[in-house]
Structures are given as structure tokens and as C-alpha cells.
Design an enzyme around this catalytic site. Sequence first.
Site, PDB file in Angstrom:
ATOM      1  N   GLY A 239      48.157  39.079  43.001  1.00 52.27           N
ATOM      2  CA  GLY A 239      47.912  38.520  41.680  1.00 52.27           C
ATOM      3  C   GLY A 239      47.085  37.266  41.602  1.00 52.27           C
ATOM      4  N   PRO A 278      48.186  40.200  48.729  1.00 52.48           N
ATOM      5  CA  PRO A 278      46.958  39.765  48.068  1.00 52.48           C
ATOM      6  C   PRO A 278      45.847  40.802  48.183  1.00 52.48           C
ATOM      7  CG  PRO A 278      47.099  38.780  50.242  1.00 52.48           C
ATOM      8  CD  PRO A 278      48.373  39.570  50.047  1.00 52.48           C
ATOM      9  N   GLY A 279      45.133  41.010  47.114  1.00 49.67           N
ATOM     10  CA  GLY A 279      43.973  41.906  47.147  1.00 49.67           C
ATOM     11  C   GLY A 279      42.737  41.136  46.723  1.00 49.67           C
ATOM     12  N   ARG A 280      42.662  40.874  45.418  1.00 49.58           N
ATOM     13  CA  ARG A 280      41.472  40.238  44.843  1.00 49.58           C
ATOM     14  C   ARG A 280      41.138  38.891  45.483  1.00 49.58           C
ATOM     15  NH1 ARG A 280      40.040  41.363  39.534  1.00 49.58           N
ATOM     16  NH2 ARG A 280      42.213  41.920  39.153  1.00 49.58           N
ATOM     17  N   ARG A 316      34.221  47.765  36.457  1.00 56.38           N
ATOM     18  CA  ARG A 316      34.995  46.681  35.845  1.00 56.38           C
ATOM     19  C   ARG A 316      34.421  46.178  34.518  1.00 56.38           C
ATOM     20  NH1 ARG A 316      36.230  42.304  37.562  1.00 56.38           N
ATOM     21  NH2 ARG A 316      38.449  42.398  37.107  1.00 56.38           N
ATOM     22  N   CYS A 348      24.742  58.135  31.563  1.00 64.93           N
ATOM     23  CA  CYS A 348      24.610  58.520  30.157  1.00 64.93           C
ATOM     24  C   CYS A 348      25.848  58.165  29.347  1.00 64.93           C
ATOM     25  CB  CYS A 348      24.320  60.008  30.078  1.00 64.93           C
ATOM     26  SG  CYS A 348      22.790  60.364  30.917  1.00 64.93           S
ATOM     27  N   GLU A 349      26.066  56.896  29.180  1.00 60.19           N
ATOM     28  CA  GLU A 349      27.182  56.381  28.378  1.00 60.19           C
ATOM     29  C   GLU A 349      26.721  55.040  27.829  1.00 60.19           C
ATOM     30  OE1 GLU A 349      30.737  57.165  28.297  1.00 60.19           O
ATOM     31  OE2 GLU A 349      30.791  58.753  29.805  1.00 60.19           O
TER      32      GLU A 349
HETATM   33  N1  LLP Z   1      50.632  44.659  44.823  1.00 59.11           N
HETATM   34  C1  LLP Z   1      50.761  45.578  43.844  1.00 59.11           C
HETATM   35  C2  LLP Z   1      52.016  46.309  43.735  1.00 59.11           C
HETATM   36  C3  LLP Z   1      49.688  45.818  42.967  1.00 59.11           C
HETATM   37  O1  LLP Z   1      49.837  46.703  42.009  1.00 59.11           O
HETATM   38  C4  LLP Z   1      48.492  45.083  43.105  1.00 59.11           C
HETATM   39  C5  LLP Z   1      47.351  45.331  42.220  1.00 59.11           C
HETATM   40  C6  LLP Z   1      48.392  44.139  44.155  1.00 59.11           C
HETATM   41  C7  LLP Z   1      49.494  43.946  44.980  1.00 59.11           C
HETATM   42  C8  LLP Z   1      47.150  43.331  44.395  1.00 59.11           C
HETATM   43  O2  LLP Z   1      46.921  42.462  43.352  1.00 59.11           O
HETATM   44  P1  LLP Z   1      45.720  41.403  43.398  1.00 59.11           P
HETATM   45  O3  LLP Z   1      46.070  40.380  44.471  1.00 59.11           O
HETATM   46  O4  LLP Z   1      44.487  42.100  43.712  1.00 59.11           O
HETATM   47  O5  LLP Z   1      45.738  40.799  42.051  1.00 59.11           O
HETATM   48  N2  LLP Z   1      41.478  47.254  38.932  1.00 59.11           N
HETATM   49  C9  LLP Z   1      41.891  45.994  38.372  1.00 59.11           C
HETATM   50  C10 LLP Z   1      43.029  45.354  39.163  1.00 59.11           C
HETATM   51  C11 LLP Z   1      44.235  46.246  39.288  1.00 59.11           C
HETATM   52  C12 LLP Z   1      45.332  45.625  40.095  1.00 59.11           C
HETATM   53  C13 LLP Z   1      46.334  46.638  40.445  1.00 59.11           C
HETATM   54  N3  LLP Z   1      47.401  46.166  41.255  1.00 59.11           N
HETATM   55  C14 LLP Z   1      40.686  45.076  38.296  1.00 59.11           C
HETATM   56  O6  LLP Z   1      39.599  45.502  38.671  1.00 59.11           O
HETATM   57  O7  LLP Z   1      40.809  43.958  37.830  1.00 59.11           O
END
Ligand code: LLP
Length: 419
Positions: A239, A278-280, A316, A348-349
Amino acid sequence: MDYFAYRDGELHADGVPASEIAREYGTPVYVYSGGAFADGLRALKAAFGGIPVRICYSVKAASNLTLLGIVSELGMGADIVSGGELFRALRAGIPAGNIVFSGVGKTAREMAEALDAGILMFNLESEGEMELLAKVAAEMGKVAPVSFRVNPDVDPHTHPYIATGLRESKFGIPHGEAPGLFARALGLPSLRVLGLDCHIGSQLTTTGPFADAVKVMANLLETLRAAGADIRYLDLGGGLGIRYKDEVPPTPSEYAHAVTGALAGFPGLAGLTLVIEPGRSVAGNASILLTRVLYLKRTPAKSFVIVDAAMNDLVRPSLYGAYHAIRPVRESAPDAPVSTVSVVGPVCESGDFLARDRELPVVAPCDLLAVFGAGAYGFTMSSNYNSRPRAAEILAEAGSARVVRLRETYEDLVRGEPI
Ligand code: LLP
């Protein structure tokens, strides 16, 4: 360190001139900085100091095997949401014992695969899922390690599509129902409850909601421990936000501080191991998408810059109205003429745009543009819409670049479609 910086008038990616990458590998192309990605992971780990924490990188953000290989080399784990992501994480060498499995709709087959691999924990999101996992594990003669994903009902103040911890969300178990579920789990010998988990949303730019969620979770944890649960892990999901435009997201240490500060109010919970997913914050600013200008088109209403990347490459902006900074690869002079344009792709959108009504230095056909902040949910959300082959992925690291995913071919498009 800024891994995407202008040098000698040109944008470089981890020491490699962006134009060289475009010439060699074509466009559109995702270019990751290995340095930025690894630094992001290390910074989070370091932020927690001596506190026991497992970093389980959220594979969905950017799931290239080479990136997952970096996660593995750093001794970190993975947060997965499908059998496919389990396959990727294992293929990249991430030990199963460092993998947590999230998601509201795990299938029996995916459960069996993860049990077979021996993952750290299943984050359970409903009673139905708990029952199915208990059955699958019993049939396999195994005990499934689980944590309850609880919905703490905290507003993350983010885009509604990526807010997950609100009462009306499909995610998690309402926190009031967790003790009842735990009592039921005690009667299922093929399950062992080891953890509590939450993930309140993505792209959070303040620490308050994290701290609020920790307090809800810690209270619940105390209740469950009093009921006899042997809970060792508190998983806080992902998050943490990043800067796309002018946001000032918390630093990793501000984030860690908020979490540990909130936990400090619960001295009975000392000894708990934290898990974060962490992802983003790791991948987002570790990649740019390079695209070439095809045409300039002016209508009586608007000016368009038509580029060779489209919503199928980076969805996005179309899906969330997300802002991604776009800059020419060749550095423009501070007094260069600017114009207000929409940067659009060939799909085409009308919803196919990378930027709308954006002030950009004046560009010409064949110019290269860099779309920033494309590393998280960029390539992984790309598609073949309009039968467009997916872009190549390149890893740049300390001055050299290599392909980590080949550009798809037309043959790739029809693979698996018998005539
Ligand atoms: N853990 C769970 C259970 C999740 O559902 C997610 C992301 C994460 C961790 C990683 O979260 P982050 O650190 O990346 O905030 N496609 C959207 C984001 C969708 C996030 C889904 N869940 C975008 O492009 O903004």
C-alpha cells in the site's frame, strides 16, 4: 539515487542511454532499473531496523522472472494471488517458505499447488475458503498454515478501485467476525492459524491509515491470543504510495515508524514477526515505458500526439485516470516551446490515452518519449487488445541493458488457437 536521470542532454536508465535501448530493442518498451528495484526492497528492510519483518514482494506489481530473481537474491519472499504467480515465484528461486498467498478466490487446484510447495501462509478471506482449504489439506494429509485476512474498515484515502479495507469491499473478513471464525478453525485439524493479515489499499500517501489499521489488528490479535491462538505473524499487506506527480508519500522509515509506533501501544505483542507485501513502492518508479511519436494530429478541438504505446501497454491512465509524467528522452531546454496535447495510442477506443490535455515540450514524429512511474501495474496489466503484441521488457543495470522478456510476435498472438 535517481536511476532515471538526464546526462549529456539525454535520459538514461540506470546508466544506459534511453535512445540506445529504443534503437536496439524497438518501442514500446518497458525499461527497468535493476538498481532502483533492489534499492526499493533494501530500503524497506532497512527501515524496520532490528524488528523482525519479512518482506514478501507483491508479485502482481511487476512479475518478470528477472525482477523476482532479484527478490530471491536478496533473501526476500513473495506475496502471490494465483497459481501462476506461485509458479513464477518458485521458478525465480524464491523459497516456498517465504511465500504468502492472498486473494478472495483461491481455487482447490491453487490451494493444492501451494500446499504441495509448502508455502508460509494462506491469507484466508472467507469462511467458504477456510472450509475448502481444510478439506484440500486433509485430503493431502497436510496441515495448512493460515492467517485471517481481516477487513479493518479503515479509509485509505485513495482511488476507490484500489481501496480494499473499507466495509463495502469484497476483501477480507469483517473484523467482528474473526473470533467466530477462529473458533471454527480450532475444530479443523488440517488448519493451523498462525497469523492475522490486512491490506487496506494501494497508493497511500499518508501514514495515518496504516497506523489505524495496525491498532485494529493488534486489538484483534490480543483477543485471539486470549482465545488460545498461537499467532506469530502480523501481515500488513502493501500500500505504500509513490510520487507520480507531486505526491509526497511517506518514506520507508516514516512508514516503518508509523507501524512500529502503533504497535508500541501493545507491549503484549512483542516478539511478533511482521510481514509486509510491498508492490508499487518497490517497482513503480523502477521502470519507464519508452514510446515513439508516430504522428501529430490537430483537430479544431484538440492537439494529439499519437504514439506507438497504447492502453493495452499501460492501462492505468484509462482505467484509473492515473497521472504518469511524460518527458522527451532528449532533454528540452527550460525555455523550449510547450503545447497542450493529449498523448494517445493507436487503439480504437476514445479511452486510449496516456495523458490528456498535458503541457509538453513541442515534439515531432520519431521523437522518443518516456512515460514515468510505469514499473508497477504497467506490464503486468498489459494485454493483447487490438491484437497488439506485448512490449519487450529490458533490464538496465549499472550501464548495461539486456532483454528480460522478448517482444511478442504475431505467432505468439495466435499460439494456442487451433484452426
Ligand atoms: N497485498 C495485497 C493483498 C494486495 O492486494 C496488493 C495490491 C498488494 C499487497 C500490493 O500493494 P501495493 O504495495 O502495490 O500498493 N492496479 C492498481 C493497483 C492494484 C493493487 C492491488 N493490490 C494500480 O495500478 O494502481
